[in-house]
Structure formats: C-alpha cells, structure tokens
Design an enzyme around this catalytic site. Structure first.
Site, PDB file in Angstrom:
ATOM      1  N   HIS A   1       0.855  -1.198   0.000  1.00 36.04           N
ATOM      2  CA  HIS A   1       0.000   0.000   0.000  1.00 36.04           C
ATOM      3  C   HIS A   1       0.882   1.236   0.000  1.00 36.04           C
ATOM      4  O   HIS A   1       1.927   1.259   0.633  1.00 36.04           O
ATOM      5  CB  HIS A   1      -0.911   0.003   1.240  1.00 36.04           C
ATOM      6  CG  HIS A   1      -2.058   0.950   1.108  1.00 36.04           C
ATOM      7  ND1 HIS A   1      -1.949   2.282   1.402  1.00 36.04           N
ATOM      8  CD2 HIS A   1      -3.329   0.759   0.688  1.00 36.04           C
ATOM      9  CE1 HIS A   1      -3.105   2.876   1.174  1.00 36.04           C
ATOM     10  NE2 HIS A   1      -3.964   1.968   0.735  1.00 36.04           N
TER      11      HIS A   1
ATOM     12  N   ASP B   1      -8.174  -3.947  -0.551  1.00 33.97           N
ATOM     13  CA  ASP B   1      -8.727  -4.256  -1.876  1.00 33.97           C
ATOM     14  C   ASP B   1      -8.674  -5.747  -2.181  1.00 33.97           C
ATOM     15  O   ASP B   1      -9.501  -6.268  -2.925  1.00 33.97           O
ATOM     16  CB  ASP B   1      -7.958  -3.497  -2.964  1.00 33.97           C
ATOM     17  CG  ASP B   1      -8.145  -2.009  -2.811  1.00 33.97           C
ATOM     18  OD1 ASP B   1      -9.300  -1.583  -2.730  1.00 33.97           O
ATOM     19  OD2 ASP B   1      -7.143  -1.284  -2.752  1.00 33.97           O
TER      20      ASP B   1
HETATM   21  N1  ACO Z   1       4.252  -7.450  -5.647  1.00 33.31           N
HETATM   22  C1  ACO Z   1       5.581  -7.676  -5.677  1.00 33.31           C
HETATM   23  N2  ACO Z   1       6.505  -6.834  -5.201  1.00 33.31           N
HETATM   24  C2  ACO Z   1       6.082  -5.681  -4.671  1.00 33.31           C
HETATM   25  C3  ACO Z   1       4.705  -5.373  -4.597  1.00 33.31           C
HETATM   26  C4  ACO Z   1       3.780  -6.304  -5.104  1.00 33.31           C
HETATM   27  N3  ACO Z   1       2.466  -6.058  -5.058  1.00 33.31           N
HETATM   28  N4  ACO Z   1       4.559  -4.164  -4.012  1.00 33.31           N
HETATM   29  C5  ACO Z   1       5.785  -3.733  -3.730  1.00 33.31           C
HETATM   30  N5  ACO Z   1       6.713  -4.639  -4.111  1.00 33.31           N
HETATM   31  C6  ACO Z   1       8.162  -4.564  -3.885  1.00 33.31           C
HETATM   32  C7  ACO Z   1       8.841  -3.564  -4.814  1.00 33.31           C
HETATM   33  O1  ACO Z   1       9.260  -4.162  -5.994  1.00 33.31           O
HETATM   34  C8  ACO Z   1       9.949  -3.068  -3.945  1.00 33.31           C
HETATM   35  O2  ACO Z   1      10.955  -4.040  -3.951  1.00 33.31           O
HETATM   36  P1  ACO Z   1      12.515  -3.612  -3.817  1.00 33.31           P
HETATM   37  O3  ACO Z   1      12.620  -2.919  -2.498  1.00 33.31           O
HETATM   38  O4  ACO Z   1      13.258  -4.882  -3.893  1.00 33.31           O
HETATM   39  O5  ACO Z   1      12.781  -2.704  -4.988  1.00 33.31           O
HETATM   40  C9  ACO Z   1       9.382  -3.073  -2.537  1.00 33.31           C
HETATM   41  O6  ACO Z   1       8.340  -4.061  -2.561  1.00 33.31           O
HETATM   42  C10 ACO Z   1       8.793  -1.736  -2.111  1.00 33.31           C
HETATM   43  O7  ACO Z   1       7.826  -1.373  -3.058  1.00 33.31           O
HETATM   44  P2  ACO Z   1       7.541   0.118  -3.540  1.00 33.31           P
HETATM   45  O8  ACO Z   1       7.236   0.080  -4.997  1.00 33.31           O
HETATM   46  O9  ACO Z   1       8.622   1.021  -3.043  1.00 33.31           O
HETATM   47  O10 ACO Z   1       6.254   0.451  -2.749  1.00 33.31           O
HETATM   48  P3  ACO Z   1       5.372   1.642  -3.113  1.00 33.31           P
HETATM   49  O11 ACO Z   1       4.977   2.252  -1.823  1.00 33.31           O
HETATM   50  O12 ACO Z   1       5.997   2.518  -4.117  1.00 33.31           O
HETATM   51  O13 ACO Z   1       4.136   0.967  -3.855  1.00 33.31           O
HETATM   52  C11 ACO Z   1       2.076  -0.015  -4.253  1.00 33.31           C
HETATM   53  C12 ACO Z   1       2.978   0.661  -3.224  1.00 33.31           C
HETATM   54  C13 ACO Z   1       1.980   0.825  -5.519  1.00 33.31           C
HETATM   55  C14 ACO Z   1       0.692  -0.163  -3.660  1.00 33.31           C
HETATM   56  C15 ACO Z   1       2.668  -1.393  -4.614  1.00 33.31           C
HETATM   57  O14 ACO Z   1       2.770  -2.144  -3.428  1.00 33.31           O
HETATM   58  C16 ACO Z   1       1.846  -2.149  -5.655  1.00 33.31           C
HETATM   59  O15 ACO Z   1       2.057  -1.954  -6.843  1.00 33.31           O
HETATM   60  N6  ACO Z   1       0.934  -3.038  -5.192  1.00 33.31           N
HETATM   61  C17 ACO Z   1       0.063  -3.762  -6.098  1.00 33.31           C
HETATM   62  C18 ACO Z   1      -1.054  -2.912  -6.617  1.00 33.31           C
HETATM   63  C19 ACO Z   1      -2.097  -2.586  -5.585  1.00 33.31           C
HETATM   64  O16 ACO Z   1      -2.607  -3.445  -4.865  1.00 33.31           O
HETATM   65  N7  ACO Z   1      -2.443  -1.308  -5.514  1.00 33.31           N
HETATM   66  C20 ACO Z   1      -3.503  -0.814  -4.641  1.00 33.31           C
HETATM   67  C21 ACO Z   1      -3.037  -0.437  -3.319  1.00 33.31           C
HETATM   68  S1  ACO Z   1      -4.137   0.711  -2.622  1.00 33.31           S
HETATM   69  C22 ACO Z   1      -3.393   2.205  -2.880  1.00 33.31           C
HETATM   70  O17 ACO Z   1      -2.217   2.329  -2.995  1.00 33.31           O
HETATM   71  C23 ACO Z   1      -4.313   3.416  -2.932  1.00 33.31           C
END
Ligand code: ACO
Length: 427
Positions: free
Chosen positions: A306, A363
């Site tokens: 998230h 979600d």
């Molecule tokens: N699946 C696999 N790996 C993931 C996921 C995921 N769903 N989410 C984050 N990661 C990994 C990233 O690759 C990153 O890895 P690293 O540190 O080795 O590079 C690490 O976890 C941190 O992730 P970030 O991208 O820095 O987290 P960020 O806060 O930017 O992104 C987000 C959050 C966009 C929600 C992300 O977790 C994602 O894409 N999730 C899936 C989509 C989703 O469910 N979105 C709705 C969420 S509700 C909302 O945000 C309003």
C-alpha cells in the site's frame, strides 16, 4: 519548539508561521509567501501540500492508524453500523438513538428516484462501464432536484445530504440490475439501510428477498472501511469542485469520475482480473509468486502492499475476518477464490513479502467478498463509491462551512518565451 520557520532568499529573511494539528502534525503556512517574496512552490500531485485543515479523518500510514472523528476504525467496524458512521463523519458526533432514528426516517422519505431517470439509464448500452453510468446518473439527479445546487444554509445542506444518501443506493442498485438484466426495483423502508441496499441489488423478481446476517455484516463493514480516507484524489476532487460553489451532486459526480481511475478505486477490480488471469493460465500460484519476486518481470501481486500503510493496512485486518466468515457461510466452490486463498497463504509465509512488509491490503479482501456475493468485477469500484459517499459528503460540507476559497493552484511555466506570429504559408 519553534512556532515559525525563517526563509532566507536573496539576502532577505522572511518568517512563516507553523500550524500544528491536534495529532502534532506540523505544517508551514505559506499563504503570504508569494506576496512577501514573489516565490511560489512546486509540488506535483500535491504530495506534501496540505490543501485544508480538516477535522474528519486522521491516518498514520507508518503506525497503521485510521480514525474517523477520533474513533478508531477497528472500534467503529466492530460496534457501529454504516449509517451511524455516515452521521459521525458528516456531522462530527455519533448520533444518539433519536438522532439516528430521525436521520434514517428523513432518508427513507427521499428514497424514490424520479421514474424519468429510468429513461436516462435505458439510453446507456449494457456494455457501459458502471462507473460512467453512476457518475452520469448522479449528475442527472441535479435536474430532478434543482434545490441541491444553491445550498447555502445548514438546513439546505441537510436536505441535499439526506436526499443523496437515499437516492445514491438506488442508482447503484439500478446500475447493477441493468448489467444483470434484472428489473429496476425500489427498496423496502422496513429494512435497515445496508440490508435495504442488499435487497435492492439482489432481489430476484420471482423470489422473496432473503436476508443473511453474515453477508449484511460484511457489507456494513466494507462500507465503513471505505467511508473516508482524508484528502485522496476523489475527495480532493469533490472539495475542489465544490469550492467553486457547484452543488453537492455535481461535486459528487466529479468525485465518482476521479475514483473510476485504475490508480485510485480500480485496485480491487485489478485483484480479480489478476486472479482470473492466473486461473486461465492453469492456476499455478507458485509461478506467479516467482514472477512477482523477479525484478526483471513487471508483474506485481495485485492487492499486496500500500502506498500509505507501510506496516499493515488496519482495514485489511478487519475485513480478512469478514471475508473468511462470508466464504464459510456461503460455502462457495470457486477456483478463483481458491487461488486467492493460496496466494495469501504463500505470500504471508514468503520472506520476500514478509521482509518488505507487503501484506494483503483492503482491496484484496474486498474483491474476494464482492466476488463471493456475485457482484460483477466491473461493479467493484461502484461498491467503493457507495462506501465513500459519506466521506465525500462530510468533506464537501466541511469545505462549505469553513467558507474555503476556490481551489486555484499555480504552476511554474516552462513553455516558449514570447515569439512573433508566423503566417501559415511561411511556417
Ligand atoms: N508485488 C511484488 N513486489 C512488490 C509489490 C507487489 N504487489 N509491491 C511492492 N513490491 C516490492 C517492490 O518491488 C519493492 O521491492 P525492492 O525494495 O526490492 O525494490 C518493494 O516491494 C517496495 O515497493 P515500492 O514500490 O517502493 O512500494 P510503493 O509504496 O511505491 O508501492 C504499491 C505501493 C503501488 C501499492 C505497490 O505495493 C503495488 O504496486 N501493489 C500492487 C497494486 C495494488 O494493490 N495497488 C492498490 C493499493 S491501494 C493504494 O495504494 C491506494
């Protein structure tokens, strides 16, 4: 602790006051920055810009805290129902028995939608996206309720608010029924607010309506958990449209359009689409776990992680329990839901997800519940809008009562400098 910051620019010093919130959040008040220094600020997406002072919702993503009007989301989800939470968000205090009864009675009095509205719905093709239909119908309601536009007194606002709380669920139910080819129905005033919504959505023409306490409780919780989330994209849209003194329904219609976007309200739909794709590919969850961890693969596990909640999503904890109860009660045999349970289990035990604190978010579970209830995937964002309605109303009302100025951000212009016009035959 200092109550001001000093900015040094071109050899001059300028003081700006610090504003402190009730949870000790501090912000620099830059209202006089431009007149004093000629400077503006730049903050794309307003990620670190407080657009208002608000007394509605507090959240702390690091600590996993979400509170409406000071009450924790955990306590509200356990002890209150959606209508009480709506009242709390909009008017600031939990209602007593009489206030709640009057609020519900006032809503029931407004629960009809002009029959002419059915003609508008009829004009949409069955393939129309329900969010586009809902946004249009909400806007069309203005024509049938023109007094919702120039709301200035608290009394006018109250009437506009009960009207939309009454009619919006009918529009949601009609949108679903049209998709399913079911006759457009009205509710039953003897039922509770959420139970009535459930009836309007699912009652089949040839059967008596059967209520189910576990399902109604889960729906109640889902709506409560989605009811507000401070200044997100759709809420900011509602406030900024309303700041031009557009009416409540017009502001809400704009909010629905903002929520429609896949970066905002579309996440639970994305979860189900991912599960369907995994199933179509043979249902191998391990393969998709490996893809999610592979840095060379853009695939991410939808519904995990998230943007705001970095340790856990407090709403997900609550709704996971409700999802388990609904699945057990309905005893549905659905390979998509089996894939969801499999992914959840594997991710919760996998060091990649555990180390990065990537837990299933709200979600993930809301998509599972909606699927189990037989709500089509395209309707998931509509359910989100239904839950968010009281939050949008509360934020719009707060903005109007605070007499906030019209929203008007600035920019830093990076286009061409002045140049002379060139005739078309010389270009
Ligand atoms: N699946 C696999 N790996 C993931 C996921 C995921 N769903 N989410 C984050 N990661 C990994 C990233 O690759 C990153 O890895 P690293 O540190 O080795 O590079 C690490 O976890 C941190 O992730 P970030 O991208 O820095 O987290 P960020 O806060 O930017 O992104 C987000 C959050 C966009 C929600 C992300 O977790 C994602 O894409 N999730 C899936 C989509 C989703 O469910 N979105 C709705 C969420 S509700 C909302 O945000 C309003």
């Amino acid at each position: 602790m200092s109550d001001k910051v000093t900015l040094e620019f071109n050899g001059n010093k300028y003081d700006f006051p610090i504003v402190e919130g009730t949870e000790k959040e501090q912000a620099i008040d830059i209202k006089t920055l431009r007149s004093a220094t000629g400077l503006t600020t730049i903050d794309p997406g307003y990620k670190n810009t407080g657009s208002c002072e608000s007394a509605i919702t507090f959240l702390d993503g690091e600590k996993g805290i979400l509170r409406y009007r000071g009450y924790s989301i955990e306590e509200l989800a356990e002890k209150a129902d959606f209508l009480e939470v709506a009242y709390l968000l909009i008017f600031g205090e939990l209602p007593n028995t009489d206030q709640l009864a009057k609020f519900h009675a006032d809503i029931k009095k407004e629960s009809h939608v002009d029959e002419e509205m059915k003609k508008i719905l009829d004009g949409f093709p069955k393939s129309a996206h329900p969010m586009g239909v809902l946004s249009s119908l909400t806007s069309a309601l203005i024509a049938f309720n023109p007094s919702s536009v120039n709301v200035t007194s608290e009394n006018d606002m109250y009437h506009a608010i009960v009207r939309i709380l009454a009619k919006f669920p009918v529009l949601v139910a009609w949108t679903l029924r049209k998709k399913k080819g079911l006759p457009l129905d009205y509710g039953d005033d003897s039922l509770g607010y959420v139970e009535n919504i459930h009836k309007m959505m699912f009652k089949r023409p040839s059967e008596d309506y059967k209520s189910n306490k576990i399902v109604i409780d889960a729906l109640d919780k889902l709506l409560i958990l989605h009811a507000d989330h401070e200044q997100n994209c759709s809420t900011s849209t509602v406030r900024i449209v309303g700041s031009s003194h557009a009416g409540l329904f017009a502001s809400l219609s704009a909010g629905i359009s903002a929520l429609w976007g896949p970066l905002h309200g579309g996440a639970n739909q994305a979860v189900l689409e991912m599960l369907e794709a995994i199933e179509a590919d043979g249902g191998d969850t391990k393969k998709y776990m490996a893809k999610a961890k592979d840095k060379n693969d853009p695939f991410r596990l939808m519904g995990f992680g998230h943007r705001v909640y970095k340790n856990f999503d407090p709403r997900a904890k609550i709704i996971k329990v409700a999802a388990d109860e609904v699945l057990n009660d309905l005893g549905i045999d659905d390979p998509i839901l089996d894939i969801a349970k499999g992914l959840e289990k594997e991710a919760l035990e996998d060091p990649y997800f555990v180390d990065r604190k990537l837990y299933p978010n709200v979600d993930f579970y809301s998509g599972i519940i909606y699927r189990a209830l037989g709500i089509p995937t395209e309707m998931f964002t509509v359910m989100f809008a239904l839950g968010r309605l009281p939050g949008w109303i509360a934020q719009w009302r707060e903005m109007r009562l605070n007499n906030e100025p019209i929203g008007r951000p600035r920019q830093v212009y990076v286009g061409e400098n002045h140049r002379s016009f060139v005739e078309v035959n010389k270009r």
